[in-house]
Design a protein around this motif. Structure first.
Motif, PDB file in Angstrom:
ATOM      1  N   ILE A  48       0.841  -1.195   0.000  1.00 35.05           N
ATOM      2  CA  ILE A  48       0.000   0.000   0.000  1.00 35.05           C
ATOM      3  C   ILE A  48       0.873   1.240   0.000  1.00 35.05           C
ATOM      4  CG2 ILE A  48      -0.179   0.145   2.516  1.00 35.05           C
ATOM      5  CD1 ILE A  48      -3.148   0.919   2.135  1.00 35.05           C
ATOM      6  N   ILE A  49       0.387   2.306  -0.648  1.00 35.78           N
ATOM      7  CA  ILE A  49       1.081   3.585  -0.633  1.00 35.78           C
ATOM      8  C   ILE A  49       0.038   4.690  -0.453  1.00 35.78           C
ATOM      9  CG2 ILE A  49       1.099   3.739  -3.180  1.00 35.78           C
ATOM     10  CD1 ILE A  49       3.847   5.193  -2.863  1.00 35.78           C
ATOM     11  N   THR A  50       0.278   5.548   0.523  1.00 36.26           N
ATOM     12  CA  THR A  50      -0.665   6.625   0.794  1.00 36.26           C
ATOM     13  C   THR A  50      -0.385   7.809  -0.125  1.00 36.26           C
ATOM     14  OG1 THR A  50       0.727   7.679   2.462  1.00 36.26           O
ATOM     15  CG2 THR A  50      -0.743   5.918   3.214  1.00 36.26           C
ATOM     16  N   SER A  51      -1.229   8.821  -0.011  1.00 39.66           N
ATOM     17  CA  SER A  51      -1.073  10.008  -0.852  1.00 39.66           C
ATOM     18  C   SER A  51       0.234  10.745  -0.557  1.00 39.66           C
ATOM     19  CB  SER A  51      -2.261  10.951  -0.669  1.00 39.66           C
ATOM     20  OG  SER A  51      -2.387  11.338   0.686  1.00 39.66           O
ATOM     21  N   ASN A  52       0.749  10.611   0.667  1.00 40.94           N
ATOM     22  CA  ASN A  52       2.008  11.286   0.993  1.00 40.94           C
ATOM     23  C   ASN A  52       3.218  10.364   0.850  1.00 40.94           C
ATOM     24  OD1 ASN A  52       1.911   9.655   3.218  1.00 40.94           O
ATOM     25  ND2 ASN A  52       1.704  11.288   4.729  1.00 40.94           N
ATOM     26  N   GLY A  53       2.995   9.173   0.301  1.00 41.84           N
ATOM     27  CA  GLY A  53       4.107   8.284  -0.011  1.00 41.84           C
ATOM     28  C   GLY A  53       4.472   7.267   1.047  1.00 41.84           C
ATOM     29  N   THR A  54       3.729   7.211   2.124  1.00 44.30           N
ATOM     30  CA  THR A  54       3.988   6.191   3.139  1.00 44.30           C
ATOM     31  C   THR A  54       3.627   4.814   2.588  1.00 44.30           C
ATOM     32  OG1 THR A  54       3.527   7.758   4.920  1.00 44.30           O
ATOM     33  CG2 THR A  54       3.442   5.416   5.467  1.00 44.30           C
ATOM     34  N   THR A  55       4.501   3.838   2.826  1.00 51.53           N
ATOM     35  CA  THR A  55       4.285   2.503   2.275  1.00 51.53           C
ATOM     36  C   THR A  55       4.246   1.446   3.378  1.00 51.53           C
ATOM     37  OG1 THR A  55       6.664   2.167   1.953  1.00 51.53           O
ATOM     38  CG2 THR A  55       5.437   3.111   0.113  1.00 51.53           C
ATOM     39  N   ASN A  56       3.640   0.322   3.037  1.00 52.28           N
ATOM     40  CA  ASN A  56       3.602  -0.819   3.942  1.00 52.28           C
ATOM     41  C   ASN A  56       3.451  -2.077   3.090  1.00 52.28           C
ATOM     42  OD1 ASN A  56       3.712  -2.141   6.354  1.00 52.28           O
ATOM     43  ND2 ASN A  56       1.550  -1.864   6.858  1.00 52.28           N
ATOM     44  N   TYR A  57       3.965  -3.200   3.600  1.00 53.97           N
ATOM     45  CA  TYR A  57       3.996  -4.443   2.824  1.00 53.97           C
ATOM     46  C   TYR A  57       3.586  -5.631   3.690  1.00 53.97           C
ATOM     47  CZ  TYR A  57       6.966  -1.572  -0.186  1.00 53.97           C
ATOM     48  OH  TYR A  57       7.460  -0.570  -0.986  1.00 53.97           O
ATOM     49  N   VAL A  58       3.082  -6.649   3.035  1.00 55.78           N
ATOM     50  CA  VAL A  58       2.894  -7.918   3.718  1.00 55.78           C
ATOM     51  C   VAL A  58       4.288  -8.486   3.981  1.00 55.78           C
ATOM     52  CG1 VAL A  58       2.752  -9.292   1.601  1.00 55.78           C
ATOM     53  CG2 VAL A  58       1.630 -10.086   3.673  1.00 55.78           C
ATOM     54  N   PRO A  59       4.525  -9.119   5.134  1.00 56.31           N
ATOM     55  CA  PRO A  59       5.881  -9.575   5.470  1.00 56.31           C
ATOM     56  C   PRO A  59       6.515 -10.479   4.420  1.00 56.31           C
ATOM     57  CG  PRO A  59       4.514  -9.632   7.424  1.00 56.31           C
ATOM     58  CD  PRO A  59       3.607  -9.282   6.285  1.00 56.31           C
ATOM     59  N   SER A  60       5.736 -11.261   3.703  1.00 57.34           N
ATOM     60  CA  SER A  60       6.300 -12.217   2.750  1.00 57.34           C
ATOM     61  C   SER A  60       6.969 -11.545   1.555  1.00 57.34           C
ATOM     62  CB  SER A  60       5.224 -13.184   2.271  1.00 57.34           C
ATOM     63  OG  SER A  60       4.179 -12.486   1.613  1.00 57.34           O
ATOM     64  N   VAL A  61       6.696 -10.261   1.302  1.00 54.26           N
ATOM     65  CA  VAL A  61       7.311  -9.565   0.170  1.00 54.26           C
ATOM     66  C   VAL A  61       8.244  -8.441   0.621  1.00 54.26           C
ATOM     67  CG1 VAL A  61       5.258 -10.077  -1.205  1.00 54.26           C
ATOM     68  CG2 VAL A  61       5.557  -7.778  -0.240  1.00 54.26           C
ATOM     69  N   GLU A  62       8.288  -8.173   1.918  1.00 53.56           N
ATOM     70  CA  GLU A  62       9.130  -7.100   2.444  1.00 53.56           C
ATOM     71  C   GLU A  62      10.578  -7.316   2.005  1.00 53.56           C
ATOM     72  OE1 GLU A  62       7.688  -4.834   5.136  1.00 53.56           O
ATOM     73  OE2 GLU A  62       9.325  -3.600   4.381  1.00 53.56           O
ATOM     74  N   GLY A  63      11.198  -6.258   1.471  1.00 50.62           N
ATOM     75  CA  GLY A  63      12.576  -6.341   1.019  1.00 50.62           C
ATOM     76  C   GLY A  63      12.730  -6.834  -0.412  1.00 50.62           C
ATOM     77  N   ARG A  64      11.667  -7.367  -1.001  1.00 56.01           N
ATOM     78  CA  ARG A  64      11.728  -7.851  -2.390  1.00 56.01           C
ATOM     79  C   ARG A  64      10.860  -6.999  -3.317  1.00 56.01           C
ATOM     80  NH1 ARG A  64       9.666 -12.666  -3.719  1.00 56.01           N
ATOM     81  NH2 ARG A  64       8.118 -12.716  -2.028  1.00 56.01           N
ATOM     82  N   PHE A  65       9.739  -6.518  -2.826  1.00 53.36           N
ATOM     83  CA  PHE A  65       8.808  -5.718  -3.625  1.00 53.36           C
ATOM     84  C   PHE A  65       8.871  -4.253  -3.181  1.00 53.36           C
ATOM     85  CE2 PHE A  65       5.414  -9.206  -4.669  1.00 53.36           C
ATOM     86  CZ  PHE A  65       6.423 -10.039  -5.116  1.00 53.36           C
ATOM     87  N   THR A  66       8.653  -3.360  -4.145  1.00 52.86           N
ATOM     88  CA  THR A  66       8.599  -1.932  -3.851  1.00 52.86           C
ATOM     89  C   THR A  66       7.401  -1.315  -4.549  1.00 52.86           C
ATOM     90  OG1 THR A  66      11.021  -1.810  -3.681  1.00 52.86           O
ATOM     91  CG2 THR A  66       9.816   0.266  -3.948  1.00 52.86           C
ATOM     92  N   ILE A  67       6.546  -0.663  -3.786  1.00 48.29           N
ATOM     93  CA  ILE A  67       5.412   0.060  -4.357  1.00 48.29           C
ATOM     94  C   ILE A  67       5.795   1.529  -4.489  1.00 48.29           C
ATOM     95  CG2 ILE A  67       4.317   0.469  -2.109  1.00 48.29           C
ATOM     96  CD1 ILE A  67       1.591   0.155  -3.530  1.00 48.29           C
ATOM     97  N   SER A  68       5.375   2.148  -5.582  1.00 50.79           N
ATOM     98  CA  SER A  68       5.660   3.560  -5.796  1.00 50.79           C
ATOM     99  C   SER A  68       4.518   4.169  -6.594  1.00 50.79           C
ATOM    100  CB  SER A  68       6.988   3.741  -6.531  1.00 50.79           C
ATOM    101  OG  SER A  68       6.945   3.134  -7.806  1.00 50.79           O
ATOM    102  N   ARG A  69       4.576   5.482  -6.753  1.00 55.08           N
ATOM    103  CA  ARG A  69       3.539   6.158  -7.506  1.00 55.08           C
ATOM    104  C   ARG A  69       4.130   7.344  -8.252  1.00 55.08           C
ATOM    105  NH1 ARG A  69      -0.909   7.461  -3.467  1.00 55.08           N
ATOM    106  NH2 ARG A  69      -1.849   8.547  -5.244  1.00 55.08           N
ATOM    107  N   ASP A  70       3.554   7.653  -9.404  1.00 52.83           N
ATOM    108  CA  ASP A  70       3.910   8.828 -10.188  1.00 52.83           C
ATOM    109  C   ASP A  70       2.616   9.610 -10.390  1.00 52.83           C
ATOM    110  OD1 ASP A  70       4.532  10.716 -12.116  1.00 52.83           O
ATOM    111  OD2 ASP A  70       5.887   9.385 -13.189  1.00 52.83           O
ATOM    112  N   ASN A  71       2.435  10.645  -9.586  1.00 57.68           N
ATOM    113  CA  ASN A  71       1.175  11.392  -9.640  1.00 57.68           C
ATOM    114  C   ASN A  71       1.001  12.131 -10.967  1.00 57.68           C
ATOM    115  OD1 ASN A  71       0.427  10.532  -7.080  1.00 57.68           O
ATOM    116  ND2 ASN A  71       1.340  12.312  -6.067  1.00 57.68           N
TER     117      ASN A  71
END
Length: 115
Positions: free
Chosen positions: A50-73
């Motif tokens: 998940i990524i909030t409007s201000n860029g805060t992110t969170n991940y399920v533990p099984s993908v932490e360190g392997r996946f990266t969520i980002s956004r280009d407004n």
């Protein structure tokens, strides 16, 4: 009308990488929290990132360190960079937008990790 269109899925070998994209329309993209979920065959849909409007992110533990969520407004697009993929990452990946009036799902994109 809200529309989310995912792309970037495919077949990749274990250890490989993929980048998923989710293009949004019909919303004020920069104001919305975006997320990725996935659903493997025979399993329930699960939260991935998940990524909030201000860029805060969170991940399920099984993908932490392997996946990266980002956004280009500027492009109304959210991304999921997936590295070090494992067979257990095989699933249909869905984009989701959180809205006060109720969220919206994309149609999904298939990711298959197999040798």
């Amino acid at each position: 009308q809200v529309q989310l269109v995912e792309s970037g899925g495919g077949l990749v070998q274990p250890g490989g990488s993929l980048r998923l994209s989710c293009a949004a329309s019909g919303i004020i993209f920069s104001s919305n929290t975006m997320a990725w979920y996935r659903q493997a065959p025979g399993k329930q849909r699960e939260f991935v990132a998940i990524i909030t409007s201000n860029g805060t992110t969170n991940y399920v533990p099984s993908v932490e360190g392997r996946f990266t969520i980002s956004r280009d407004n500027a492009k109304n697009t959210t991304y999921l960079q997936m590295n070090s993929l494992k067979p257990e990452d095989t699933a249909v990946y869905f984009c989701y937008v959180f809205r006060a009036s109720g969220g919206n799902w994309g149609q999904g994109t298939q990711v298959t990790v197999s040798s």
